[in-house]
Design a protein around this motif. Sequence first.
Motif, PDB file in Angstrom:
ATOM      1  N   LEU A 144       0.728  -1.299  -0.034  1.00 11.08           N
ATOM      2  CA  LEU A 144       0.018  -0.044   0.125  1.00 11.08           C
ATOM      3  C   LEU A 144       0.874   1.323  -0.115  1.00 11.08           C
ATOM      4  CD1 LEU A 144      -2.830  -1.034   2.618  1.00 11.08           C
ATOM      5  CD2 LEU A 144      -2.965  -0.948   0.103  1.00 11.08           C
ATOM      6  N   GLY A 145       2.115   1.108   0.249  1.00  8.08           N
ATOM      7  CA  GLY A 145       2.929   2.397   0.408  1.00  8.08           C
ATOM      8  C   GLY A 145       2.463   3.396   1.517  1.00  8.08           C
ATOM      9  N   THR A 146       2.481   2.777   2.485  1.00  2.47           N
ATOM     10  CA  THR A 146       2.036   3.464   3.807  1.00  2.47           C
ATOM     11  C   THR A 146       2.760   4.390   4.048  1.00  2.47           C
ATOM     12  OG1 THR A 146       0.770   1.418   4.549  1.00  2.47           O
ATOM     13  CG2 THR A 146       1.111   3.371   6.214  1.00  2.47           C
ATOM     14  N   ALA A 147       2.345   5.770   4.355  1.00  2.00           N
ATOM     15  CA  ALA A 147       3.359   6.964   4.581  1.00  2.00           C
ATOM     16  C   ALA A 147       3.696   6.775   6.288  1.00  2.00           C
ATOM     17  CB  ALA A 147       2.902   8.130   4.177  1.00  2.00           C
ATOM     18  N   SER A 148       4.881   7.343   6.478  1.00  2.00           N
ATOM     19  CA  SER A 148       5.280   7.270   7.994  1.00  2.00           C
ATOM     20  C   SER A 148       6.077   8.490   8.144  1.00  2.00           C
ATOM     21  CB  SER A 148       5.790   6.045   8.729  1.00  2.00           C
ATOM     22  OG  SER A 148       6.888   5.789   8.151  1.00  2.00           O
ATOM     23  N   VAL A 149       6.425   8.892   9.220  1.00  6.49           N
ATOM     24  CA  VAL A 149       7.167   9.983   9.556  1.00  6.49           C
ATOM     25  C   VAL A 149       7.915   9.509  10.873  1.00  6.49           C
ATOM     26  CG1 VAL A 149       5.754  11.122  11.435  1.00  6.49           C
ATOM     27  CG2 VAL A 149       7.313  12.481  10.264  1.00  6.49           C
ATOM     28  N   ALA A 150       9.209   9.839  10.657  1.00  7.97           N
ATOM     29  CA  ALA A 150      10.208   9.291  11.738  1.00  7.97           C
ATOM     30  C   ALA A 150      11.275  10.608  12.343  1.00  7.97           C
ATOM     31  CB  ALA A 150      10.994   8.081  11.199  1.00  7.97           C
ATOM     32  N   THR A 151      11.639  10.398  13.436  1.00  8.26           N
ATOM     33  CA  THR A 151      12.595  11.317  13.806  1.00  8.26           C
ATOM     34  C   THR A 151      13.902  11.005  12.919  1.00  8.26           C
ATOM     35  OG1 THR A 151      13.448   9.719  15.472  1.00  8.26           O
ATOM     36  CG2 THR A 151      11.917  11.676  16.292  1.00  8.26           C
ATOM     37  N   SER A 152      14.884  12.070  12.733  1.00 11.81           N
ATOM     38  CA  SER A 152      15.543  12.121  11.684  1.00 11.81           C
ATOM     39  C   SER A 152      16.813  11.033  11.604  1.00 11.81           C
ATOM     40  CB  SER A 152      16.576  13.263  11.744  1.00 11.81           C
ATOM     41  OG  SER A 152      17.131  13.733  13.037  1.00 11.81           O
ATOM     42  N   GLY A 153      17.242  10.423  12.864  1.00 14.39           N
ATOM     43  CA  GLY A 153      18.304   9.654  13.027  1.00 14.39           C
ATOM     44  C   GLY A 153      17.748   8.122  12.781  1.00 14.39           C
ATOM     45  N   VAL A 154      16.334   7.771  12.684  1.00 13.53           N
ATOM     46  CA  VAL A 154      15.656   6.599  12.536  1.00 13.53           C
ATOM     47  C   VAL A 154      16.061   5.926  11.073  1.00 13.53           C
ATOM     48  CG1 VAL A 154      13.700   5.089  12.332  1.00 13.53           C
ATOM     49  CG2 VAL A 154      13.796   6.589  14.324  1.00 13.53           C
ATOM     50  N   PRO A 155      15.316   6.916  10.058  1.00 10.48           N
ATOM     51  CA  PRO A 155      15.604   6.259   8.509  1.00 10.48           C
ATOM     52  C   PRO A 155      17.115   6.304   8.151  1.00 10.48           C
ATOM     53  CG  PRO A 155      14.561   8.399   8.592  1.00 10.48           C
ATOM     54  CD  PRO A 155      14.722   8.025  10.040  1.00 10.48           C
ATOM     55  N   ALA A 156      18.056   6.747   8.964  1.00 13.94           N
ATOM     56  CA  ALA A 156      19.364   6.907   8.598  1.00 13.94           C
ATOM     57  C   ALA A 156      20.131   5.693   9.419  1.00 13.94           C
ATOM     58  CB  ALA A 156      19.781   8.193   9.059  1.00 13.94           C
ATOM     59  N   GLY A 157      19.292   5.014  10.065  1.00 12.76           N
ATOM     60  CA  GLY A 157      19.887   3.709  10.878  1.00 12.76           C
ATOM     61  C   GLY A 157      20.703   4.219  11.921  1.00 12.76           C
ATOM     62  N   GLU A 158      20.865   5.332  12.344  1.00  8.56           N
ATOM     63  CA  GLU A 158      21.547   5.975  13.352  1.00  8.56           C
ATOM     64  C   GLU A 158      20.978   5.783  14.904  1.00  8.56           C
ATOM     65  OE1 GLU A 158      22.123  10.138  12.001  1.00  8.56           O
ATOM     66  OE2 GLU A 158      23.443   9.423  10.519  1.00  8.56           O
ATOM     67  N   GLU A 159      19.823   5.405  15.128  1.00 12.88           N
ATOM     68  CA  GLU A 159      19.330   5.207  16.275  1.00 12.88           C
ATOM     69  C   GLU A 159      18.123   4.642  15.979  1.00 12.88           C
ATOM     70  OE1 GLU A 159      16.326   8.896  16.929  1.00 12.88           O
ATOM     71  OE2 GLU A 159      18.467   9.527  16.767  1.00 12.88           O
ATOM     72  N   PRO A 160      17.792   3.614  17.386  1.00 12.29           N
ATOM     73  CA  PRO A 160      16.699   2.498  17.109  1.00 12.29           C
ATOM     74  C   PRO A 160      15.498   3.449  17.411  1.00 12.29           C
ATOM     75  CG  PRO A 160      17.715   2.623  19.410  1.00 12.29           C
ATOM     76  CD  PRO A 160      18.671   3.633  18.736  1.00 12.29           C
TER      77      PRO A 160
END
Length: 159
Positions: A63-79
């Motif tokens: 479905l291509g569900t959209a989400s929003v994440a704190t900046s370090g999450v999609p960068a793989g820098e924080e859990p």
Amino acid sequence: MFAHDGDIAYALVDEPFETVPQGGPHLTAVEAREHEDLPFIWAVVDAVMALDSRAGWLRHCVLGTASVATSGVPAGEEPVLYVSHDGDDGMWQFIGTSDATIVNGRIGHLHHIVELDATLIEVLNIEPGEHATRTHVGGAWTRSDANGRRRRRGPFGRR
């Protein structure tokens, strides 16, 4: 599996399953639709999707569900330690360790966040208005509703 009217649907393909190692009938989609076992096949598909926790990820991927994440999450820098499924607009939020809010968040597809941390599959069944928290990756999730009441879920998302 494909997106259809804001949800997912399943379809038979018109190509025979010629490379199935176990063998079996080589049916076209037309032949399969006429087969007496088709209702059983769809029942199995529905059961697998309901029982397999990975199905939530697959559904969001299709479905291509959209989400929003704190900046370090999609960068793989924080859990991800906090997951929210908003009650008003259905948006998913993934908050990591460095930011307390989503103000500088990054919008993207939910399935990309789950690809970085497969343990998030465990909370893809939270309802709109609910959220889940944990203290560390691999830790137990605590689920709560919008009023802060804890929610317990059994296997496969059943209450």
